[in-house]
Design a protein around this motif. Sequence first.
Motif, PDB file in Angstrom:
ATOM      1  N   GLN A  98      40.455  42.652  36.327  1.00 17.72           N
ATOM      2  CA  GLN A  98      41.538  43.576  36.638  1.00 17.72           C
ATOM      3  C   GLN A  98      41.038  44.693  37.535  1.00 17.72           C
ATOM      4  O   GLN A  98      39.995  45.300  37.282  1.00 17.72           O
ATOM      5  CB  GLN A  98      42.139  44.173  35.364  1.00 17.72           C
ATOM      6  CG  GLN A  98      43.417  44.974  35.587  1.00 17.72           C
ATOM      7  CD  GLN A  98      44.021  45.451  34.277  1.00 17.72           C
ATOM      8  OE1 GLN A  98      43.302  45.700  33.304  1.00 17.72           O
ATOM      9  NE2 GLN A  98      45.341  45.579  34.232  1.00 17.72           N
ATOM     10  N   ARG A  99      41.800  44.947  38.619  1.00 21.45           N
ATOM     11  CA  ARG A  99      41.447  46.044  39.508  1.00 21.45           C
ATOM     12  C   ARG A  99      41.883  47.378  38.905  1.00 21.45           C
ATOM     13  O   ARG A  99      42.630  47.436  37.928  1.00 21.45           O
ATOM     14  CB  ARG A  99      42.134  45.857  40.870  1.00 21.45           C
ATOM     15  CG  ARG A  99      41.590  44.729  41.683  1.00 21.45           C
ATOM     16  CD  ARG A  99      42.054  44.799  43.145  1.00 21.45           C
ATOM     17  NE  ARG A  99      43.469  45.099  43.301  1.00 21.45           N
ATOM     18  CZ  ARG A  99      44.250  44.551  44.226  1.00 21.45           C
ATOM     19  NH1 ARG A  99      43.733  43.654  45.057  1.00 21.45           N
ATOM     20  NH2 ARG A  99      45.519  44.885  44.340  1.00 21.45           N
ATOM     21  N   TRP A 146      45.802  42.005  38.275  1.00 17.94           N
ATOM     22  CA  TRP A 146      44.861  41.001  37.781  1.00 17.94           C
ATOM     23  C   TRP A 146      44.535  40.018  38.923  1.00 17.94           C
ATOM     24  O   TRP A 146      45.415  39.556  39.647  1.00 17.94           O
ATOM     25  CB  TRP A 146      45.457  40.227  36.609  1.00 17.94           C
ATOM     26  CG  TRP A 146      45.468  41.031  35.343  1.00 17.94           C
ATOM     27  CD1 TRP A 146      46.484  41.788  34.858  1.00 17.94           C
ATOM     28  CD2 TRP A 146      44.389  41.161  34.434  1.00 17.94           C
ATOM     29  NE1 TRP A 146      46.127  42.399  33.677  1.00 17.94           N
ATOM     30  CE2 TRP A 146      44.821  42.012  33.392  1.00 17.94           C
ATOM     31  CE3 TRP A 146      43.097  40.645  34.366  1.00 17.94           C
ATOM     32  CZ2 TRP A 146      44.025  42.378  32.320  1.00 17.94           C
ATOM     33  CZ3 TRP A 146      42.293  40.991  33.290  1.00 17.94           C
ATOM     34  CH2 TRP A 146      42.743  41.848  32.285  1.00 17.94           C
ATOM     35  N   ILE A 147      43.245  39.739  39.074  1.00 13.67           N
ATOM     36  CA  ILE A 147      42.757  38.877  40.159  1.00 13.67           C
ATOM     37  C   ILE A 147      42.064  37.662  39.543  1.00 13.67           C
ATOM     38  O   ILE A 147      41.144  37.808  38.723  1.00 13.67           O
ATOM     39  CB  ILE A 147      41.739  39.598  41.078  1.00 13.67           C
ATOM     40  CG1 ILE A 147      42.267  40.967  41.494  1.00 13.67           C
ATOM     41  CG2 ILE A 147      41.397  38.720  42.273  1.00 13.67           C
ATOM     42  CD1 ILE A 147      43.505  40.903  42.345  1.00 13.67           C
ATOM     43  N   ARG A 182      39.813  34.464  40.641  1.00  9.95           N
ATOM     44  CA  ARG A 182      38.999  34.116  41.802  1.00  9.95           C
ATOM     45  C   ARG A 182      38.146  32.889  41.521  1.00  9.95           C
ATOM     46  O   ARG A 182      37.588  32.734  40.436  1.00  9.95           O
ATOM     47  CB  ARG A 182      38.095  35.291  42.167  1.00  9.95           C
ATOM     48  CG  ARG A 182      37.136  35.035  43.311  1.00  9.95           C
ATOM     49  CD  ARG A 182      36.282  36.255  43.595  1.00  9.95           C
ATOM     50  NE  ARG A 182      37.107  37.372  44.048  1.00  9.95           N
ATOM     51  CZ  ARG A 182      36.664  38.637  44.144  1.00  9.95           C
ATOM     52  NH1 ARG A 182      35.423  38.917  43.771  1.00  9.95           N
ATOM     53  NH2 ARG A 182      37.468  39.591  44.578  1.00  9.95           N
ATOM     54  N   GLU A 209      41.669  33.317  45.912  1.00  6.64           N
ATOM     55  CA  GLU A 209      42.126  34.252  44.886  1.00  6.64           C
ATOM     56  C   GLU A 209      43.626  34.107  44.630  1.00  6.64           C
ATOM     57  O   GLU A 209      44.377  33.685  45.505  1.00  6.64           O
ATOM     58  CB  GLU A 209      41.837  35.695  45.314  1.00  6.64           C
ATOM     59  CG  GLU A 209      40.354  36.009  45.446  1.00  6.64           C
ATOM     60  CD  GLU A 209      40.111  37.427  45.928  1.00  6.64           C
ATOM     61  OE1 GLU A 209      38.997  37.936  45.685  1.00  6.64           O
ATOM     62  OE2 GLU A 209      41.024  38.025  46.536  1.00  6.64           O
ATOM     63  N   TYR A 266      46.894  36.413  42.450  1.00  5.90           N
ATOM     64  CA  TYR A 266      47.167  37.781  42.023  1.00  5.90           C
ATOM     65  C   TYR A 266      48.403  37.828  41.123  1.00  5.90           C
ATOM     66  O   TYR A 266      49.342  37.061  41.305  1.00  5.90           O
ATOM     67  CB  TYR A 266      47.424  38.687  43.239  1.00  5.90           C
ATOM     68  CG  TYR A 266      46.340  38.646  44.284  1.00  5.90           C
ATOM     69  CD1 TYR A 266      45.326  39.595  44.275  1.00  5.90           C
ATOM     70  CD2 TYR A 266      46.339  37.668  45.278  1.00  5.90           C
ATOM     71  CE1 TYR A 266      44.332  39.571  45.249  1.00  5.90           C
ATOM     72  CE2 TYR A 266      45.359  37.634  46.244  1.00  5.90           C
ATOM     73  CZ  TYR A 266      44.344  38.587  46.225  1.00  5.90           C
ATOM     74  OH  TYR A 266      43.361  38.560  47.175  1.00  5.90           O
ATOM     75  N   ALA A 314      48.617  35.587  35.847  1.00  8.53           N
ATOM     76  CA  ALA A 314      47.414  35.455  36.675  1.00  8.53           C
ATOM     77  C   ALA A 314      46.528  34.330  36.152  1.00  8.53           C
ATOM     78  O   ALA A 314      45.956  33.563  36.938  1.00  8.53           O
ATOM     79  CB  ALA A 314      46.645  36.775  36.692  1.00  8.53           C
TER      80      ALA A 314
END
Length: 430
Positions: free
Chosen positions: A26-27, A32-33, A35, A50, A52, A59
């Motif tokens: 989570q950024r 939420w990413i 990858r 990725e 998002y 996510a």
Amino acid sequence: MARSREKYRTPGKRRRRNKGSGGLFQRRDGMWIGRVEIPNELDPKRYRSEVYSRDKAVALEKLEQLKLDIANGLEQLQRGWTVESWTVHWIDEIKKQELGPNVWRTYRSTIRQQIIPSIGPVRLADLNPAHIRHLLDYVRLATVEKEIDGQIVAKPRWSSRTVQVAYDRIKEALDAAGRERPPLMRENVAKLVPRPAAVYAEIPHHTADQARTVLSTAIERTNPYVSLLAARYLTAMRQGELLGLEEDRIDFEALTIDKSWQLQWLPLREGMKYSDDPDRYDAPKHYEIRPLYFGAALVRPKTRKSILIPMAPELAAILQAYLEHRTPNDYGLMWVSPAGKPIRPADDTAVWTEALEAAGVPVIPGHGGRHTANNLLDIPEEDRMRILGQSSVVANRIYRKVDLERAREGMGEFSRLLLPQVIVPTRIRT
């Protein structure tokens, strides 16, 4: 007794994931990413894909789908393709090498006029059957305003055949996208939508009396193209085949015409607009071309075989009389413009239309002359189809030679019915 070795994880040190297993974080802004690292030999800098979402569950679901796509060869790095960018790339960089220049232009026109305006911005990876149906509705429901009897009326802009062609082109383009490696989409969604039907209107044609009136009037008015008008009725040749007919491809002894070449006006390569370079045409390398005049060239059909059709004696008389009085041209063509150059299609259409208007008969497309012959030729179906250059499931005789003698008899009956008596007495050279 030897002590068994045991592996211990260093306290506080995170274990590195295998490439391809993916990760979720989570950024700071709450996004939420998901990858997944993907090696890319063509571009080492682009090594990750990725997904998002602000919802962690969503996510995670996207991440699992991404991993599944990668396992199936659908790398997400290819998801940048839209319908517009892919179809333009496909027609200009891939399909162009397979098509003749004029066919390529019709493909490109469909993409520019129907496909891109309707679904161009949609990503290939996001396409679904609803988008294909939207494309078909866009073409089917488009209207254009026309003035009829002083009133503005909305008329369909495109025919049902245009709807069908739009479907065929998007389906073909998506098939090509699926053959890319990695593929650009999971499946060709156009195949999930039924191909629309096309309503074919009967092509208008003239009766024998109407055709006779056209030729008689042309003779009375000393129309310099009366022989071209007669050939259109009596050979069923297409416009390009007629305008590209050379004198030495007419055999007056055997009463045959070789229609193996046709006149086309081809696009020129950049900077070649006024060049006489034989390689000036923007056409595939396999395209067999005989340069004539700037964009005009003789082009051999894809069959690359000599196509002989019978010639009625009456037509032979007309053509020989014409050749005795006409001024030879630099290209060996039977008919040229008043300036001695290859005839442009629009100019030929104008000659045809003016001849019909002068005769007071219904004005039909030039192709209608071909269909007049098709309706009046008294010859077997397979021979007629060979002369017309057509094929069908029932009469698939495209590679079978025409029985020239049998077809010539049918042509003769047709020509004697069609031509005014003043033309017939002309003697044929032997």
